[in-house]
Structure formats: structure tokens, C-alpha cells
Design an enzyme around this catalytic site. Sequence first.
Site, mmCIF file in Angstrom:
data_model
loop_
_atom_site.group_PDB
_atom_site.id
_atom_site.type_symbol
_atom_site.label_atom_id
_atom_site.label_comp_id
_atom_site.label_asym_id
_atom_site.label_seq_id
_atom_site.Cartn_x
_atom_site.Cartn_y
_atom_site.Cartn_z
ATOM 1 N N SER A 12 7.477 -1.490 7.264
ATOM 2 C CA SER A 12 7.102 -0.093 6.994
ATOM 3 C C SER A 12 7.719 0.827 8.038
ATOM 4 C CB SER A 12 5.578 0.058 6.992
ATOM 5 O OG SER A 12 5.016 -0.492 8.175
ATOM 6 N N ASP A 25 7.641 -8.823 10.216
ATOM 7 C CA ASP A 25 8.087 -8.880 8.822
ATOM 8 C C ASP A 25 9.508 -9.408 8.702
ATOM 9 O OD1 ASP A 25 6.413 -8.251 6.692
ATOM 10 O OD2 ASP A 25 6.495 -6.100 7.094
ATOM 11 N N LYS A 49 6.151 -12.728 8.378
ATOM 12 C CA LYS A 49 5.555 -12.418 7.065
ATOM 13 C C LYS A 49 6.667 -12.273 6.033
ATOM 14 C CE LYS A 49 3.408 -8.321 6.095
ATOM 15 N NZ LYS A 49 4.267 -7.755 5.041
ATOM 16 N N GLU A 62 -1.963 -6.577 -0.990
ATOM 17 C CA GLU A 62 -1.812 -5.107 -0.945
ATOM 18 C C GLU A 62 -2.071 -4.490 -2.320
ATOM 19 O OE1 GLU A 62 1.755 -3.727 0.986
ATOM 20 O OE2 GLU A 62 1.401 -1.642 0.410
HETATM 21 O O1 KIV Z 1 5.265 -3.352 6.381
HETATM 22 C C1 KIV Z 1 4.041 -3.193 6.489
HETATM 23 O O2 KIV Z 1 3.544 -2.359 7.256
HETATM 24 C C2 KIV Z 1 3.173 -4.017 5.659
HETATM 25 C C3 KIV Z 1 1.736 -3.597 5.538
HETATM 26 C C4 KIV Z 1 1.647 -2.449 4.598
HETATM 27 C C5 KIV Z 1 0.872 -4.716 5.133
HETATM 28 O O3 KIV Z 1 3.616 -4.965 5.072
#
Ligand code: KIV
Length: 281
Positions: A62, A100, A129, A198
Site C-alpha cells: 500500500s 509484502d 505476505k 480484506e
Molecule cells: O498493502 C497493505 O497495506 C495491505 C493491507 C491493506 C492488508 O495488504
Amino acid sequence: PENAPVIRTGYSGGAQVDKITISTLNRMKAAGEKITVITSYDASFTQQVEKAGMDVILVGDSLGMVVQGHESTLPVTVSEMVYHTANVMRVSERSLVIADMPFMSHGTPKQALDTAGRLMKEGGAHMVKIEGGAPQLETVRHLTARAVPVCGHLGLMPQSIHQLGAYRVQGRGDHEGERILKDAVGLQDAGVQMLVLECVPALLAEEITKALDIPVIGIGAGVETDGQVLVLYDMLGVTMQGTPSFVRDFLAEEGTVQAALSAYVEAVRTKTFPAKEHTFT
Ligand code: KIV
């Protein structure tokens, strides 16, 4: 001495802290204690986040939208994720930190392993993730068999925005809900140790949370998941595209960033956030 270099210490000032690990989170799920998660992308916010007692920090892609100003998360690169993860890790002392895997960095098991290796070895992340269900099972097995802890991500998957057409609630209707439940069980069987859900209806999120042994963290998924995650900038009201309906602006209520973070932690632990108005049916 006057010219001594400034030595950065975390929030504890060098005191001994008990680190959060996946075992801590499993124990919390078993005990029904809510897990608090927030995104963070830099050192200064991370220090405040840790001071508030956050269990988990997500260095989310994000950051492509809230830090870099892109329309989606798609342009974020692995090197940028490594850079932001390292900024967080420099001051993080207690929280478990997840990074991520950005778009197009996990297309094959080998590519995913290279990406995860950089996020963990150069960035210092404790877990990675990855968005996706059935198509990711082989990759998840490849990573977890090689000591890479993995968090899954189902429901609204922002990396699929051009297939979806809009950021909207997922899993309404029996067929869709069953598919997400099946993906969740499949990911757990493949080895993921945590799952982010989500923007799904609260009842579906509750069913998935009960069906899984691993901690399930919700965002726009109701109050019955094992924990909650929000994008830091959203819960501080620092948004360029408006605040999503499932977000509460804690800074507007509390007045300072530190108080806002502490209020979020307290609201998640006491199940006063998310409330009905932040929940999809
Ligand atoms: O990238 C992010 O911040 C996320 C959250 C919205 C869970 O994956």
C-alpha cells in the site's frame, strides 16, 4: 561529548523487550486475545507504533499509493519493499514484521523464493505476505519448505485491481464465499502461518476464522477475526482518495499520532473497533 554521533535506539531506550513471534500470535488466538496490526513504512512512525504496543507491523505494498502516490500497488518494486522494510527494521524492537511480496515478484516458486530471500536477508523481515489462493499453493509450499514464513492474503486483493475493476467487497454469495473458504484452508494446508482477509462480509470472515488454526487478521472483515489491520495513513486521516468506509479516523478523535495509535490498539483489544458501521454484511 558534544560531537558524539547520535545513536538511534528504539522506543525502549535499550531495555530488554519480549519479542512477538508466531508462537505468541498462536497463543493469542487460542486464548481469544485480539492481535493488533498496522502498516508502517519508515523509522519514525515505526517507533510510535511500537510504543503503542502493536503486535505486528506490515510493510504493505500500500506504500505505492500512500507514500509514492501511485493509483494502485502495481508499480511497487522489490527493491523499494526491501528499502522500506529495512527502514522499519532499523528501529523495530518487539513487533513481528511482515513484508509484502509486490506485484510480479512471485510469478513462479523460484522467483518468489528470490524475492522472499531479499525481503528477509536485506530487509530483515520476519515473514512475507503473498496475495492469492489456489494459484499460489505451489509457491507457498516451495517457500515454507525452505524456512520462509508466509502470510496469505484473500478477499479483496489489490494486486488484482485491473481484473476486479474496482476496490469492492468480495465473497458475497454462497459460491464466492465457499471459494474463499476453500482457498483459506488450502493455504493453511500448504503452510501459511497467518492470513489477512480484506473486505469480506463479517459472517464469512467469522466462519473462516473458526475453520482455521492459524491467526486470521481482518481489514473490513468484521470484529470476529483474530485481529485487525489498518493502513496507517487511513487511520490517521491522511488520505488522498477519501477514507474507506471500514476505517476509523483515530487521529481526529485523539489529537496526536501516539494517542491515536494507542486508542486503535485499545479499540481492537476490546472489540470496539470495527463497529457495525465499519462492517460489510
Ligand atoms: O498493502 C497493505 O497495506 C495491505 C493491507 C491493506 C492488508 O495488504
